[in-house]
Design a protein around this motif. Structure first.
Motif, PDB file in Angstrom:
ATOM      1  N   VAL A  61       0.702  -1.204  -0.143  1.00  0.00           N
ATOM      2  CA  VAL A  61      -0.010   0.032  -0.035  1.00  0.00           C
ATOM      3  C   VAL A  61       0.929   1.358   0.106  1.00  0.00           C
ATOM      4  CG1 VAL A  61      -1.694   1.491   1.237  1.00  0.00           C
ATOM      5  CG2 VAL A  61      -1.981  -1.110   0.984  1.00  0.00           C
ATOM      6  N   ARG A  62       1.668   1.323   0.976  1.00  0.00           N
ATOM      7  CA  ARG A  62       2.527   2.724   1.044  1.00  0.00           C
ATOM      8  C   ARG A  62       3.371   2.995   0.069  1.00  0.00           C
ATOM      9  NH1 ARG A  62       5.084  -0.246   5.481  1.00  0.00           N
ATOM     10  NH2 ARG A  62       7.334  -0.808   4.871  1.00  0.00           N
ATOM     11  N   SER A  63       3.889   1.845  -0.683  1.00  0.00           N
ATOM     12  CA  SER A  63       4.683   2.220  -1.901  1.00  0.00           C
ATOM     13  C   SER A  63       3.789   2.751  -3.057  1.00  0.00           C
ATOM     14  CB  SER A  63       5.640   1.068  -2.308  1.00  0.00           C
ATOM     15  OG  SER A  63       4.708  -0.186  -2.771  1.00  0.00           O
ATOM     16  N   ASN A  64       2.506   2.467  -3.032  1.00  0.00           N
ATOM     17  CA  ASN A  64       1.831   3.111  -4.007  1.00  0.00           C
ATOM     18  C   ASN A  64       0.870   4.349  -3.824  1.00  0.00           C
ATOM     19  OD1 ASN A  64       2.246   1.194  -6.445  1.00  0.00           O
ATOM     20  ND2 ASN A  64       1.683  -0.336  -4.603  1.00  0.00           N
ATOM     21  N   ILE A  65       1.396   5.021  -2.661  1.00  0.00           N
ATOM     22  CA  ILE A  65       0.576   6.309  -2.286  1.00  0.00           C
ATOM     23  C   ILE A  65       1.218   7.385  -2.914  1.00  0.00           C
ATOM     24  CG2 ILE A  65      -0.083   7.655  -0.308  1.00  0.00           C
ATOM     25  CD1 ILE A  65      -1.845   5.310  -0.475  1.00  0.00           C
ATOM     26  N   THR A  66       0.382   8.387  -3.684  1.00  0.00           N
ATOM     27  CA  THR A  66       1.156   9.546  -4.206  1.00  0.00           C
ATOM     28  C   THR A  66       0.079  10.673  -3.542  1.00  0.00           C
ATOM     29  OG1 THR A  66      -0.159   9.373  -6.084  1.00  0.00           O
ATOM     30  CG2 THR A  66       1.934   8.682  -6.169  1.00  0.00           C
ATOM     31  N   GLU A  67       0.824  11.935  -3.900  1.00  0.00           N
ATOM     32  CA  GLU A  67       0.026  13.146  -3.212  1.00  0.00           C
ATOM     33  C   GLU A  67      -0.161  13.756  -4.666  1.00  0.00           C
ATOM     34  OE1 GLU A  67       2.023  14.864  -0.005  1.00  0.00           O
ATOM     35  OE2 GLU A  67       2.474  13.190   0.886  1.00  0.00           O
ATOM     36  N   LYS A  68      -1.379  14.540  -4.508  1.00  0.00           N
ATOM     37  CA  LYS A  68      -1.539  15.407  -5.634  1.00  0.00           C
ATOM     38  C   LYS A  68      -2.536  16.787  -5.116  1.00  0.00           C
ATOM     39  CE  LYS A  68      -3.671  15.638 -10.421  1.00  0.00           C
ATOM     40  NZ  LYS A  68      -4.266  14.743 -11.251  1.00  0.00           N
ATOM     41  N   LYS A  69      -2.079  17.951  -5.443  1.00  0.00           N
ATOM     42  CA  LYS A  69      -3.083  19.205  -4.997  1.00  0.00           C
ATOM     43  C   LYS A  69      -4.255  19.027  -5.806  1.00  0.00           C
ATOM     44  CE  LYS A  69       0.961  21.570  -3.430  1.00  0.00           C
ATOM     45  NZ  LYS A  69       1.265  22.838  -2.988  1.00  0.00           N
ATOM     46  N   MET A  70      -5.359  19.028  -5.137  1.00  0.00           N
ATOM     47  CA  MET A  70      -6.610  19.046  -5.603  1.00  0.00           C
ATOM     48  C   MET A  70      -7.670  19.828  -4.827  1.00  0.00           C
ATOM     49  SD  MET A  70      -6.940  14.906  -6.615  1.00  0.00           S
ATOM     50  CE  MET A  70      -7.855  14.803  -7.965  1.00  0.00           C
ATOM     51  N   PHE A  71      -8.735  20.556  -5.317  1.00  0.00           N
ATOM     52  CA  PHE A  71      -9.704  20.906  -4.724  1.00  0.00           C
ATOM     53  C   PHE A  71      -9.077  22.028  -3.753  1.00  0.00           C
ATOM     54  CE2 PHE A  71     -11.119  16.545  -4.905  1.00  0.00           C
ATOM     55  CZ  PHE A  71     -12.466  16.765  -5.773  1.00  0.00           C
ATOM     56  N   GLY A  72      -8.120  22.665  -4.007  1.00  0.00           N
ATOM     57  CA  GLY A  72      -7.441  23.696  -3.273  1.00  0.00           C
ATOM     58  C   GLY A  72      -6.549  23.083  -1.830  1.00  0.00           C
ATOM     59  N   GLY A  73      -6.617  21.877  -1.995  1.00  0.00           N
ATOM     60  CA  GLY A  73      -6.044  21.197  -0.911  1.00  0.00           C
ATOM     61  C   GLY A  73      -5.007  20.113  -1.334  1.00  0.00           C
ATOM     62  N   ILE A  74      -4.880  18.949  -0.882  1.00  0.00           N
ATOM     63  CA  ILE A  74      -4.086  17.851  -1.314  1.00  0.00           C
ATOM     64  C   ILE A  74      -4.807  16.558  -0.919  1.00  0.00           C
ATOM     65  CG2 ILE A  74      -3.060  17.676   1.270  1.00  0.00           C
ATOM     66  CD1 ILE A  74      -0.378  16.898  -0.105  1.00  0.00           C
ATOM     67  N   ALA A  75      -4.620  15.685  -1.820  1.00  0.00           N
ATOM     68  CA  ALA A  75      -5.212  14.402  -1.682  1.00  0.00           C
ATOM     69  C   ALA A  75      -4.198  13.513  -1.990  1.00  0.00           C
ATOM     70  CB  ALA A  75      -6.093  14.117  -3.108  1.00  0.00           C
ATOM     71  N   PHE A  76      -4.585  12.192  -1.485  1.00  0.00           N
ATOM     72  CA  PHE A  76      -3.476  11.154  -1.326  1.00  0.00           C
ATOM     73  C   PHE A  76      -4.209   9.837  -1.933  1.00  0.00           C
ATOM     74  CE2 PHE A  76      -2.716  13.674   2.319  1.00  0.00           C
ATOM     75  CZ  PHE A  76      -1.530  13.633   2.353  1.00  0.00           C
ATOM     76  N   LEU A  77      -3.589   9.590  -3.099  1.00  0.00           N
ATOM     77  CA  LEU A  77      -3.925   8.601  -4.127  1.00  0.00           C
ATOM     78  C   LEU A  77      -3.384   7.270  -3.869  1.00  0.00           C
ATOM     79  CD1 LEU A  77      -3.806  11.689  -5.407  1.00  0.00           C
ATOM     80  CD2 LEU A  77      -4.760  10.439  -7.333  1.00  0.00           C
ATOM     81  N   TYR A  78      -3.978   6.252  -4.277  1.00  0.00           N
ATOM     82  CA  TYR A  78      -3.603   4.830  -4.117  1.00  0.00           C
ATOM     83  C   TYR A  78      -3.496   4.398  -5.701  1.00  0.00           C
ATOM     84  CZ  TYR A  78      -3.258  -0.401  -3.237  1.00  0.00           C
ATOM     85  OH  TYR A  78      -2.933  -1.504  -3.512  1.00  0.00           O
ATOM     86  N   HIS A  79      -2.266   4.143  -6.302  1.00  0.00           N
ATOM     87  CA  HIS A  79      -2.380   3.544  -7.729  1.00  0.00           C
ATOM     88  C   HIS A  79      -3.273   4.672  -8.516  1.00  0.00           C
ATOM     89  CE1 HIS A  79      -0.679  -0.330  -7.704  1.00  0.00           C
ATOM     90  NE2 HIS A  79      -1.106  -0.771  -6.411  1.00  0.00           N
ATOM     91  N   GLY A  80      -3.142   5.971  -8.162  1.00  0.00           N
ATOM     92  CA  GLY A  80      -4.252   6.990  -9.002  1.00  0.00           C
ATOM     93  C   GLY A  80      -5.187   7.060  -8.562  1.00  0.00           C
ATOM     94  N   LYS A  81      -5.873   6.547  -7.670  1.00  0.00           N
ATOM     95  CA  LYS A  81      -7.373   6.826  -7.043  1.00  0.00           C
ATOM     96  C   LYS A  81      -7.333   7.362  -5.938  1.00  0.00           C
ATOM     97  CE  LYS A  81      -8.955   4.443 -10.585  1.00  0.00           C
ATOM     98  NZ  LYS A  81      -9.710   5.330 -11.635  1.00  0.00           N
ATOM     99  N   MET A  82      -8.013   8.675  -5.651  1.00  0.00           N
ATOM    100  CA  MET A  82      -8.380   9.151  -4.665  1.00  0.00           C
ATOM    101  C   MET A  82      -8.693   8.318  -3.427  1.00  0.00           C
ATOM    102  SD  MET A  82     -10.194  12.959  -3.853  1.00  0.00           S
ATOM    103  CE  MET A  82      -9.894  13.075  -5.528  1.00  0.00           C
TER     104      MET A  82
END
Length: 115
Positions: free
Chosen positions: A22-43
């Protein structure tokens, strides 16, 4: 302030105790004026100001919305399907935060299985 950076650090620490797959497939992306954490590209979860944003599978929405400190996410004054906000009081403990992270991961994994 777009989002609470100390809160983001709490979420990052919570993902660090997840299994390696799980943890190796978590990325972060700025969204909605905040930040989102994605797993395999899914929020999964995110932060908008001091609120936790969580993706929840459809059949769990009613139960989650009945929880204290949870409300339907209404971004741009429109309710969003399968999204909830959890106020700071609803994630006061690490156990509470982990519970919502698990809900977000469950949503992402279900969406990945639908592909």
């Amino acid at each position: 302030m777009a989002y609470n950076e100390q809160f983001a650090q709490r979420i990052r620490a919570s993902f660090e105790i997840q299994p390696q797959a799980v943890r190796s497939n978590i990325t972060e992306k700025k969204m909605f004026g905040g930040i989102a954490f994605l797993y395999h590209g899914k929020m999964t979860v995110g932060i908008i100001k001091d609120n936790l944003m969580v993706r929840v599978i459809s059949n769990k929405m009613e139960g989650v919305l009945s929880s204290e400190h949870v409300r339907l996410m209404d971004f741009a004054k429109r309710p969003m399907k399968e999204f909830v906000y959890v106020s700071h009081e609803g994630i006061a403990t690490e156990e509470q935060l982990l519970n919502y992270i698990e809900l977000g991961l469950e949503h992402a994994k279900q969406k990945l299985n639908e592909l």
